[in-house]
Design an enzyme around this catalytic site. Structure first.
Site, PDB file in Angstrom:
ATOM      1  N   SER A 113      67.321  55.066  -4.891  1.00 53.44           N
ATOM      2  CA  SER A 113      67.422  54.334  -3.737  1.00 53.44           C
ATOM      3  C   SER A 113      66.120  53.682  -3.201  1.00 53.44           C
ATOM      4  O   SER A 113      65.834  53.167  -3.933  1.00 53.44           O
ATOM      5  CB  SER A 113      67.890  55.636  -3.020  1.00 53.44           C
ATOM      6  OG  SER A 113      68.794  54.812  -1.900  1.00 53.44           O
ATOM      7  N   HIS A 114      66.213  53.742  -1.604  1.00 57.44           N
ATOM      8  CA  HIS A 114      64.951  53.597  -1.133  1.00 57.44           C
ATOM      9  C   HIS A 114      63.557  54.097  -1.429  1.00 57.44           C
ATOM     10  O   HIS A 114      62.544  53.662  -0.540  1.00 57.44           O
ATOM     11  CB  HIS A 114      65.071  53.752   0.859  1.00 57.44           C
ATOM     12  CG  HIS A 114      65.695  55.215   0.937  1.00 57.44           C
ATOM     13  ND1 HIS A 114      66.970  55.771   0.637  1.00 57.44           N
ATOM     14  CD2 HIS A 114      64.734  55.437   1.586  1.00 57.44           C
ATOM     15  CE1 HIS A 114      66.124  57.077   0.268  1.00 57.44           C
ATOM     16  NE2 HIS A 114      65.155  57.092   1.636  1.00 57.44           N
ATOM     17  N   ASP A 277      69.194  48.191   0.654  1.00 53.99           N
ATOM     18  CA  ASP A 277      68.189  48.536  -0.170  1.00 53.99           C
ATOM     19  C   ASP A 277      68.359  49.093  -0.858  1.00 53.99           C
ATOM     20  O   ASP A 277      68.614  48.271  -1.617  1.00 53.99           O
ATOM     21  CB  ASP A 277      68.901  50.763   0.332  1.00 53.99           C
ATOM     22  CG  ASP A 277      69.399  51.409  -0.339  1.00 53.99           C
ATOM     23  OD1 ASP A 277      70.141  50.224  -0.556  1.00 53.99           O
ATOM     24  OD2 ASP A 277      69.179  52.110  -0.606  1.00 53.99           O
ATOM     25  N   ASP A 279      69.253  50.829  -3.702  1.00 51.70           N
ATOM     26  CA  ASP A 279      70.462  50.539  -4.645  1.00 51.70           C
ATOM     27  C   ASP A 279      71.510  49.797  -4.388  1.00 51.70           C
ATOM     28  O   ASP A 279      72.435  49.646  -4.786  1.00 51.70           O
ATOM     29  CB  ASP A 279      70.697  51.609  -5.226  1.00 51.70           C
ATOM     30  CG  ASP A 279      70.647  52.751  -4.976  1.00 51.70           C
ATOM     31  OD1 ASP A 279      70.450  52.771  -2.972  1.00 51.70           O
ATOM     32  OD2 ASP A 279      72.272  53.833  -4.983  1.00 51.70           O
ATOM     33  N   ASP A 281      73.560  51.078  -1.396  1.00 51.88           N
ATOM     34  CA  ASP A 281      74.157  51.053  -0.439  1.00 51.88           C
ATOM     35  C   ASP A 281      74.100  50.857   0.870  1.00 51.88           C
ATOM     36  O   ASP A 281      74.932  51.294   1.100  1.00 51.88           O
ATOM     37  CB  ASP A 281      74.158  52.804  -1.396  1.00 51.88           C
ATOM     38  CG  ASP A 281      73.546  53.672  -1.721  1.00 51.88           C
ATOM     39  OD1 ASP A 281      71.888  52.986  -0.979  1.00 51.88           O
ATOM     40  OD2 ASP A 281      72.988  55.107  -1.989  1.00 51.88           O
ATOM     41  N   ARG A 282      72.666  50.764   1.256  1.00 47.61           N
ATOM     42  CA  ARG A 282      72.868  51.121   2.453  1.00 47.61           C
ATOM     43  C   ARG A 282      72.688  50.021   3.625  1.00 47.61           C
ATOM     44  O   ARG A 282      72.635  48.328   2.310  1.00 47.61           O
ATOM     45  CB  ARG A 282      71.372  51.590   3.041  1.00 47.61           C
ATOM     46  CG  ARG A 282      71.058  53.614   2.390  1.00 47.61           C
ATOM     47  CD  ARG A 282      69.822  53.868   2.554  1.00 47.61           C
ATOM     48  NE  ARG A 282      69.674  55.130   2.136  1.00 47.61           N
ATOM     49  CZ  ARG A 282      68.972  55.673   3.084  1.00 47.61           C
ATOM     50  NH1 ARG A 282      67.635  55.637   3.456  1.00 47.61           N
ATOM     51  NH2 ARG A 282      68.579  57.180   2.496  1.00 47.61           N
ATOM     52  N   LYS A 376      78.686  54.834  -0.422  1.00 47.61           N
ATOM     53  CA  LYS A 376      78.779  53.982   1.062  1.00 47.61           C
ATOM     54  C   LYS A 376      77.730  52.664   0.092  1.00 47.61           C
ATOM     55  O   LYS A 376      77.691  51.995  -1.408  1.00 47.61           O
ATOM     56  CB  LYS A 376      77.400  54.044   1.592  1.00 47.61           C
ATOM     57  CG  LYS A 376      76.086  54.621   1.025  1.00 47.61           C
ATOM     58  CD  LYS A 376      75.364  55.354   1.990  1.00 47.61           C
ATOM     59  CE  LYS A 376      73.510  55.686   1.412  1.00 47.61           C
ATOM     60  NZ  LYS A 376      73.304  56.575   0.686  1.00 47.61           N
TER      61      LYS A 376
END
Ligand code: G16
Length: 543
Positions: A113-114, A277, A279, A281-282, A376
């Site tokens: 992710s982030h 982010d 990947d 999703d954010r 998300k």
């Protein structure tokens, strides 16, 4: 091509966290570490035989090597077909969309992710089920149990395959399709939103800046915003995914996306700013000189959803994670639709979405989404905001300020103490827990404590219970103070303290949240004894 059955030894630390297994790259590079976890995933999906798996990642360091290993292991473990994104790339929401569009059995997403990427940083892997969403706890628990008892893994004895050109080929008995990572997702967005209206918005003086932070959303944002919607070239910055994300930290908040925030607060600021982010999703939403907190973003999108074609008939319900502010609950109440409070983790929304109980859901951790996928979705949130701007003709600031006047403002701030020793994290939670029984009825920070508990959730669909999801102090005036340990870090522990206070008086709705919430912030520090237990005088990140 022979299937090899390679003996291995279990690793004790392969317990999936909030969102899959996230560790340092160096840990994943240990012999058999990735293979053990992948075999444990496959063992936890006994009905995989002959079915389709979607595979891709955010392009971070070790992505390509991992893809090759997983392809060979999938071929040796009975999967019928793997759909892999060209270059081994897929954003998290795109994997969810592809699983659903192609009725795949599941997907593997490679991402931390982030978290920063590169040889000295983080890597991650998670499994998504056939609804396109993160595996629920009963599967992640089975993966963990399997990883502790594993004795061998199965892998096809073959050379690396070409993942850089679209096409079809066989890998042993398994079919492989290398597909365009963007097209299914872009087509889904075109079905949800009124692209003609958005083209008209971009054809006028409206300007935006989207910071892809050298992570996965670059190709998606370029295709959708610039190619399909006609935003001027240069609208998307840092659009080329790099294995180290350009040395940055692709966490879309005011600290890690500072250059975007600076641009939106400058004299010549564009009208709208957004970032995603690692990947994809954010999301972070900014207006000209205006930051939208993620909790408010969910509430504003819900209140204005009927501007978007796919949601024109209204929402079925709204869910938010427990630490997310109650702003969306107020919207749901006024719309006369149900609202739900789940533990942190997108996986907890899956059952509610599948059962048709909710249409929108979101989290304070810069996550917003709908029933179109089961993750998300950063770009979805951006397009939703653009749709509301296009329909209302208002600026981001005007939309949010009006929202506060209509529904009240939930002042909100999260203070993170990152990377403290794991033992200090546990001590902090214990210090707070033992006080819970005596806190109810006390007046703290000028408010009476109505309830003090450790949040537990009973899933309304399958009845599963998730306990110890964070400590809550709920005050009689609606304010909340919440403390929990992050489940996504890879080093030590991260303590998150969340503060929230509702302000109905329009004259007091445009003040600095840090000032308004000062008494709750002090209370959180005192009750957790965080300074004494960690030596930290201030949080690492404030959002
Ligand atoms: C993941 C989860 C989210 C969660 C976030 C933060 O997001 O999918 O549901 O809110 O972590 O979790 P924690 O507070 O435990 O660190 P992502 O974007 O990291 O996959």
């Amino acid at each position: 091509m022979a299937v090899l059955n390679i003996p291995t030894q279990a690793f004790p630390d392969q317990r999936p966290g909030t969102s899959g297994l996230r560790k340092k790259v160096t840990i994943f590079q240990q012999p058999h570490y990735l293979e053990n976890f992948v075999q444990s995933i496959f063992e936890a999906i006994p009905d995989r035989m002959g079915k389709t798996l979607v595979l891709g990642g955010d392009g971070r360091f070790f992505n390509r090597e991992a893809i090759q290993i997983i392809l060979r292991m999938a071929a040796a473990n009975g999967w019928g077909k793997v759909m892999v994104g060209r270059g081994g790339l897929f954003s998290t929401p795109a994997v969810s969309a592809v699983i659903r569009a192609h009725r795949a059995h599941g997907g593997i997403i490679l991402s931390a992710s982030h978290n920063p990427a590169g040889p000295d940083h983080d890597f991650g892997i998670k499994y998504n089920i056939s609804n396109g969403g993160p595996a629920p706890e009963k599967i992640t628990d089975a993966i963990w149990a399997g990883s502790k008892n594993i004795q061998s893994f199965r892998i096809l004895d073959t050379a690396d395959v070409d993942i850089d050109h679209e096409g079809h080929f066989q890998l042993g008995d398994m079919a492989v399709e290398v597909c365009d990572p963007v097209s299914d997702y872009a087509a889904l967005m075109a079905r949800i939103f009124d692209f003609d209206a958005l083209r008209r918005l971009f054809a006028g003086p409206f300007r935006m800046r989207f910071d892809a932070m050298h992570a996965i959303t670059g190709p998606y944002a370029l295709e959708i915003l610039e190619n399909q919607l006609g935003a001027v070239p240069g609208t998307v910055i840092n659009g080329i995914p790099l294995t180290d994300f350009g040395g940055g930290h692709p966490d879309p908040n005011l600290v890690y996306a500072k250059s975007l925030a600076d641009a939106l607060f400058a004299e010549d600021a564009p009208d709208f700013g957004a970032a995603s982010d690692g990947d994809g999703d954010r999301n972070m939403i900014l207006g000209r000189r205006f930051f939208v907190t993620p909790s408010d973003s969910l509430a504003v999108l819900a209140a204005n959803a009927t501007h978007i074609p796919a949601y024109q008939t209204g929402l079925k319900g709204i869910a938010r994670s427990m630490p997310t502010s109650q702003a969306a609950d107020v919207v749901a109440q006024q719309l006369g639709i149900p609202h739900y409070e789940t533990p942190t983790g997108w996986k907890f929304f899956g059952n509610l979405l599948d059962a048709g109980k909710i249409t929108f859901c979101g989290e304070e951790s810069f996550g917003t989404g709908s029933d179109h996928v089961r993750e998300k979705d950063g770009l979805w949130a951006v397009l939703a905001w653009l749709s509301i701007i296009a329909a209302s003709g208002k600026s981001v600031a005007d939309i949010v300020v009006q929202h506060w006047q209509d529904f009240g403002r939930h002042y909100y701030t999260r203070h993170d103490y990152e990377n403290i020793p794991a033992s200090a994290g546990e001590e902090i939670m214990k210090t707070l827990s033992v006080q819970l029984p005596i806190l109810v009825g006390q007046t703290l920070a000028g408010r009476v404590v109505q309830k003090a508990d450790d949040f537990a959730y009973t899933d309304p669909i399958d009845g599963s219970i998730s306990s110890h999801q964070g400590i809550r102090l709920l005050f009689e005036d609606g304010a909340r103070l919440i403390v929990r340990l992050s489940g996504t870090g890879t080093e030590g522990a991260t303590v998150r303290i969340y503060h929230e206070h509702l302000e109905q008086d329009a004259a007091r709705q445009q003040l600095d949240p840090q000032r308004i919430l000062r008494d709750l912030i002090t209370l959180g520090k005192d009750l957790t004894r965080i300074e004494q237990l960690t030596g930290r005088k201030a949080p690492t990140v404030i959002t």
